[in-house]
Design a protein around this motif. Structure first.
Motif, short mmCIF file in Angstrom:
data_model
loop_
_atom_site.label_atom_id
_atom_site.label_comp_id
_atom_site.label_asym_id
_atom_site.label_seq_id
_atom_site.Cartn_x
_atom_site.Cartn_y
_atom_site.Cartn_z
N VAL A 53 -8.90 1.86 -1.04
CA VAL A 53 -8.25 0.87 -0.16
C VAL A 53 -8.74 -0.54 -0.50
CG1 VAL A 53 -7.95 0.11 2.23
CG2 VAL A 53 -7.93 2.55 1.68
N LEU A 55 -1.90 2.97 -4.65
CA LEU A 55 -3.20 3.57 -4.32
C LEU A 55 -3.65 4.55 -5.39
CD1 LEU A 55 -2.87 4.17 -0.46
CD2 LEU A 55 -4.06 2.33 -1.64
N LYS A 64 -0.59 4.11 7.86
CA LYS A 64 0.64 3.75 8.56
C LYS A 64 0.51 3.95 10.06
CE LYS A 64 3.79 4.59 4.68
NZ LYS A 64 4.87 5.46 4.13
N TYR A 75 -6.56 5.00 10.05
CA TYR A 75 -7.58 4.91 9.00
C TYR A 75 -8.68 3.93 9.43
CZ TYR A 75 -9.89 3.03 4.87
OH TYR A 75 -10.84 2.57 3.99
N PHE A 110 0.87 -1.19 0.00
CA PHE A 110 0.00 0.00 0.00
C PHE A 110 0.90 1.23 0.00
CE2 PHE A 110 -2.74 -3.31 1.29
CZ PHE A 110 -4.05 -2.91 1.06
N ASN A 111 1.21 1.74 -1.18
CA ASN A 111 2.06 2.92 -1.31
C ASN A 111 1.40 3.92 -2.24
OD1 ASN A 111 2.69 2.04 -4.04
ND2 ASN A 111 4.05 0.54 -3.10
N LYS A 112 2.07 5.05 -2.46
CA LYS A 112 1.49 6.13 -3.26
C LYS A 112 1.15 5.65 -4.67
CE LYS A 112 2.40 10.76 -5.06
NZ LYS A 112 3.38 11.85 -5.19
N ILE A 143 -4.00 11.26 -1.33
CA ILE A 143 -3.37 9.94 -1.23
C ILE A 143 -2.32 9.93 -0.12
CG2 ILE A 143 -1.91 8.26 -2.41
CD1 ILE A 143 -4.77 8.13 -3.35
N GLN A 144 -1.53 11.00 -0.04
CA GLN A 144 -0.50 11.09 1.01
C GLN A 144 -1.14 11.08 2.40
OE1 GLN A 144 2.55 10.66 0.68
NE2 GLN A 144 3.47 11.67 -1.09
N LEU A 192 -2.35 7.55 3.13
CA LEU A 192 -1.22 6.68 3.47
C LEU A 192 -0.74 6.90 4.90
CD1 LEU A 192 1.12 6.50 0.34
CD2 LEU A 192 0.24 4.59 1.68
N LYS A 193 -0.66 8.17 5.30
CA LYS A 193 -0.19 8.49 6.66
C LYS A 193 -1.13 7.89 7.70
CE LYS A 193 1.40 12.24 9.63
NZ LYS A 193 0.84 11.62 10.84
#
Length: 368
Positions: free
Chosen positions: A84, A9, A48, A52, A4-6, A40-41, A44-45
């Motif tokens: 997601v 996604l 991590k 979410y 699951f990265n930029k 998206i950033q 992602l944050k």
């Protein structure tokens, strides 16, 4: 979760249909895409940081084909949740596609309804069959047990964060008529992840059992054809079919599933008996009715035709659509849309032995 990265996604975002309905947050693809990198950033944050949390899905009731007044529930997720889920689907497919058996046809990449229909036709033609088991599961998608499914997933997935997000998705709930519903069972139809999750559950509950426990202990050949929860089992000998029918409810009970007793049935499908004049049964699969008929040379062979309910429903839908649209658009535009609808029907139902029934529908439409 490292998958699951930029880039992944963002790819899932671009694969979403811009015309799909929006979730409870009202955000569509166009508005989310205006600040795509930032959104998206941020997603992602939160992922991590384990911050979410999937939002409840919005319930939409869709009329059931051929059943006036009956409806089925579809869930519409928020756009971010769809992103997601799209990546979850890819991860799950990469793990389970190599494990799924050839009897499974539904919602799999590169495999579709026509593959199931053609393979079933070929098997009925090439193999001596006495009995077909027409299996109907009672509310399959709505009765999949979350804890059982999670235990099955943990056999192959050791990433605890991924499993926590699977669990959160199950607990997100459904918003129906302003009321929040949370259940310990069921995967939401309409969710991007639901088809692969349902396939995984059915793979363990049905497919593996048939291959490892049923087929080795049967007198003759037994073969399963499954498209999601639509199952057909072809048995060379009737005695095998009778034994399977006794054992099947007990097997399903272990996974908290049930048969629809009104629709599940044993169907006599013996070409030898048909040749002697003994009437044989019929069964439906993916919109087609399978039956035994005569070839041009007089041999008894398996044939298919469009299911009668499908034709009547299609005619009603065509009539309703014409009445609704005839004064809204120019005739040229209506004719173009109408032509595409008819072509879609022909492309799906235009299979061997069914040309008469496809032609009949076209004739009936003209007469209307």
């Amino acid at each position: 979760m490292h998958l699951f990265n930029k880039e992944s996604l963002t790819s899932c975002f671009h694969q979403l249909d811009k015309n799909k309905a929006v979730g409870i947050d009202g955000i569509d693809k166009a508005s989310y895409g205006k600040n795509l990198d930032g959104n998206i950033q941020g997603l992602l944050k939160r992922m991590k940081d384990m911050a979410y949390r999937p939002e409840p899905v919005r319930e939409v009731l869709i009329a059931k084909e051929g059943k006036p007044g009956a409806t089925r529930s579809l869930g519409i997720s928020n756009l971010e949740d769809k992103i997601v889920q799209g990546m979850m689907q890819k991860v799950l497919e990469s793990i389970y596609e190599p494990l799924f058996l050839e009897c499974s046809y539904g919602f799999r990449p590169g495999i579709g309804c026509h593959d199931a229909i053609q393979d079933l036709q070929k098997h009925l033609y090439e193999t001596k069959i006495q009995t077909v088991i027409d299996i109907d599961l009672k509310n399959f998608f709505g009765t999949i047990d979350h804890l059982l499914l999670e235990d099955l997933l943990k056999e192959k997935i050791k990433d605890p964060k991924f499993m926590r997000y699977i669990s959160r998705m199950f607990k997100a709930g459904v918003l129906a008529d302003g009321e929040m519903k949370v259940s310990e069972e069921g995967v939401v139809q309409g969710s991007i992840c639901s088809p692969i999750l349902a396939n995984i559950f059915a793979h363990h509950a049905i497919d593996v059992w048939i291959k490892e426990m049923v087929q080795p202990h049967c007198k003759g050949a037994v073969r399963l054809f499954r498209y999601a929860d639509d199952c057909i089992m072809c048995c060379q000998f009737d005695e095998d079919a009778q034994r399977i029918m006794k054992a099947l409810p007990k097997r399903l009970e272990k996974f908290k599933l049930q048969l629809n007793k009104e629709k599940t049935k044993l169907v006599s499908f013996d070409r030898k008996l048909a040749a002697k004049g003994v009437e044989q049964g019929t069964f439906d699969f993916l919109g087609f009715t399978f039956y035994i008929g005569k070839s041009l040379k007089g041999w008894m062979i398996p044939k298919v035709r469009t299911r009668a309910k499908t034709i009547s429903t299609k005619l009603k839908n065509v009539t309703a659509w014409i009445k609704k649209e005839r004064n809204r658009h120019p005739l040229k535009k209506i004719w173009k849309i109408f032509g595409s609808k008819v072509r879609g029907h022909i492309q799906y139902y235009g299979v061997s032995h069914n040309s008469k029934w496809v032609g009949n529908l076209q004739l009936l439409i003209k007469l209307r």
